[in-house]
Design a protein around this motif. Structure first.
Motif, mmCIF file in Angstrom:
data_model
loop_
_atom_site.group_PDB
_atom_site.id
_atom_site.type_symbol
_atom_site.label_atom_id
_atom_site.label_comp_id
_atom_site.label_asym_id
_atom_site.label_seq_id
_atom_site.Cartn_x
_atom_site.Cartn_y
_atom_site.Cartn_z
ATOM 1 N N VAL A 215 0.852 -1.186 0.000
ATOM 2 C CA VAL A 215 0.000 0.000 0.000
ATOM 3 C C VAL A 215 0.887 1.234 0.000
ATOM 4 N N ALA A 216 0.681 2.123 -0.970
ATOM 5 C CA ALA A 216 1.375 3.405 -1.012
ATOM 6 C C ALA A 216 0.529 4.429 -0.258
ATOM 7 N N VAL A 217 1.129 5.150 0.663
ATOM 8 C CA VAL A 217 0.421 6.105 1.515
ATOM 9 C C VAL A 217 0.958 7.511 1.269
ATOM 10 N N PRO A 218 0.074 8.498 1.038
ATOM 11 C CA PRO A 218 -1.382 8.366 1.005
ATOM 12 C C PRO A 218 -1.930 7.813 -0.299
ATOM 13 N N GLY A 219 -1.102 7.731 -1.345
ATOM 14 C CA GLY A 219 -1.553 7.189 -2.622
ATOM 15 C C GLY A 219 -0.383 6.980 -3.561
ATOM 16 N N ARG A 220 -0.660 6.403 -4.711
ATOM 17 C CA ARG A 220 0.409 6.053 -5.643
ATOM 18 C C ARG A 220 1.049 7.264 -6.308
ATOM 19 N N LEU A 221 0.314 8.379 -6.420
ATOM 20 C CA LEU A 221 0.861 9.546 -7.117
ATOM 21 C C LEU A 221 2.034 10.157 -6.361
ATOM 22 N N LEU A 222 1.958 10.191 -5.038
ATOM 23 C CA LEU A 222 3.061 10.728 -4.235
ATOM 24 C C LEU A 222 3.159 9.923 -2.939
ATOM 25 N N PRO A 223 3.682 8.711 -3.020
ATOM 26 C CA PRO A 223 3.789 7.888 -1.806
ATOM 27 C C PRO A 223 4.877 8.411 -0.875
ATOM 28 N N VAL A 224 4.506 8.741 0.344
ATOM 29 C CA VAL A 224 5.503 9.156 1.338
ATOM 30 C C VAL A 224 5.713 8.073 2.390
ATOM 31 N N ARG A 225 4.893 7.034 2.357
ATOM 32 C CA ARG A 225 5.055 5.857 3.203
ATOM 33 C C ARG A 225 4.689 4.625 2.371
ATOM 34 N N TYR A 226 5.304 3.499 2.692
ATOM 35 C CA TYR A 226 4.894 2.209 2.140
ATOM 36 C C TYR A 226 4.543 1.275 3.291
ATOM 37 N N VAL A 227 3.405 0.614 3.166
ATOM 38 C CA VAL A 227 2.994 -0.408 4.120
ATOM 39 C C VAL A 227 2.923 -1.722 3.352
ATOM 40 N N ALA A 228 3.611 -2.742 3.850
ATOM 41 C CA ALA A 228 3.707 -4.001 3.111
ATOM 42 C C ALA A 228 3.354 -5.178 4.000
ATOM 43 N N ARG A 229 2.602 -6.124 3.429
ATOM 44 C CA ARG A 229 2.361 -7.409 4.082
ATOM 45 C C ARG A 229 3.328 -8.409 3.477
ATOM 46 N N LEU A 230 4.091 -9.077 4.337
ATOM 47 C CA LEU A 230 5.103 -10.005 3.898
ATOM 48 C C LEU A 230 4.653 -11.445 4.076
ATOM 49 N N SER A 231 5.094 -12.287 3.196
ATOM 50 C CA SER A 231 4.950 -13.732 3.352
ATOM 51 C C SER A 231 6.319 -14.355 3.143
ATOM 52 N N ALA A 232 6.453 -15.612 3.534
ATOM 53 C CA ALA A 232 7.729 -16.278 3.398
ATOM 54 C C ALA A 232 8.142 -16.329 1.935
ATOM 55 N N ALA A 233 9.429 -16.096 1.674
ATOM 56 C CA ALA A 233 9.919 -16.133 0.301
ATOM 57 C C ALA A 233 9.787 -17.553 -0.252
#
Length: 239
Positions: A215-233
């Motif tokens: 998830v790009a925060v606040p949005g994809r146009l100007l992401p100032v944070r990234y939130v990611a859900r990880l799973s095992a590689a």
């Protein structure tokens, strides 16, 4: 939060010195002020980040949730109905978390790359706005994945440093906006040991985890944070 008037020395290398340096940074930058007195624009971005964290974590009643680098407990307080665990390197931060949560969490002082928990202990693992402060973010990711049970939701968030500084430069060139956002910190952050962006995030998790959702925060146009859900590689692969 406003810029500090001068800069701290470069962070030391030994574990004891790093812990002391981190505690000095905790004293230097007031996280309570960030959450309570930040400009409405900053709080708006933070609200979007927290919403993404909650959605990706999908914590269910009775699950075991660990926050790695809990700070003063602002994020952990939003996860009720679960069995909450947390670690932080700062004793001062842990004391604030204990007060904020009225003792309704099991707390421990530890480094993020050496978690004092057995493998496969948690249903949800959170590590938000922490990786940039650590000496070895890849080692932290390995620990997050180790303590997560199979199928657990492991959620990380990082600042997108280049876009944050780009936004600050733009704001300061606009007199009206500059006056409105005079409390913004200066570009760069002396507490950050790494300048994260999406490329560095992918490189950090490679070989240990896979970014299952981003998830790009606040949005994809100007992401100032990234939130990611990880799973095992995948075996033999990376993100």
């Amino acid at each position: 939060m406003p810029a500090a008037p001068d800069r701290m020395p470069a962070p030391p290398e030994t574990s004891r010195e790093i812990a002391a340096w981190n505690e000095a940074m905790v004293d230097r930058y007031d996280i309570e002020r960030y959450y309570e007195d930040a400009h409405p624009l900053v709080r708006w971005v933070e609200r979007h980040r927290l919403e993404a964290l909650r959605r990706l974590a999908a914590a269910q009643p009775g699950e075991r949730l660990l926050e790695v680098g809990c700070g003063a407990g602002h994020v952990l307080a939003r996860f009720e109905g679960v069995t909450r665990f947390a670690i932080d390197l700062s004793s001062a931060m842990l004391a604030r978390t204990k007060r904020r949560l009225a003792g309704q969490a099991r707390l421990a002082q530890a480094f993020a790359d050496g978690l004092p928990f057995a493998s496969g202990s948690f249903d949800v693992v959170l590590c938000t706005e922490v990786l940039e402060h650590t000496a070895d973010p890849a080692a932290v990711i390995a620990e997050l994945m180790r303590v997560a049970r199979p199928g657990a939701r492991v959620i990380v968030s990082v600042p997108n440093e280049k876009n944050i500084d780009r936004a600050k430069r733009f704001i300061r060139r606009m007199p009206v906006l500059s006056r409105m956002l005079s409390t913004l910190a200066a570009e760069g952050n002396e507490w950050h040991l790494h300048d994260f962006d999406l490329t560095l995030l992918r490189r950090t998790v490679a070989g240990t985890a896979h970014i299952a959702e981003l998830v790009a925060v606040p949005g994809r146009l100007l992401p100032v944070r990234y939130v990611a859900r990880l799973s095992a590689a995948p075996r033999g692969g990376s993100d």
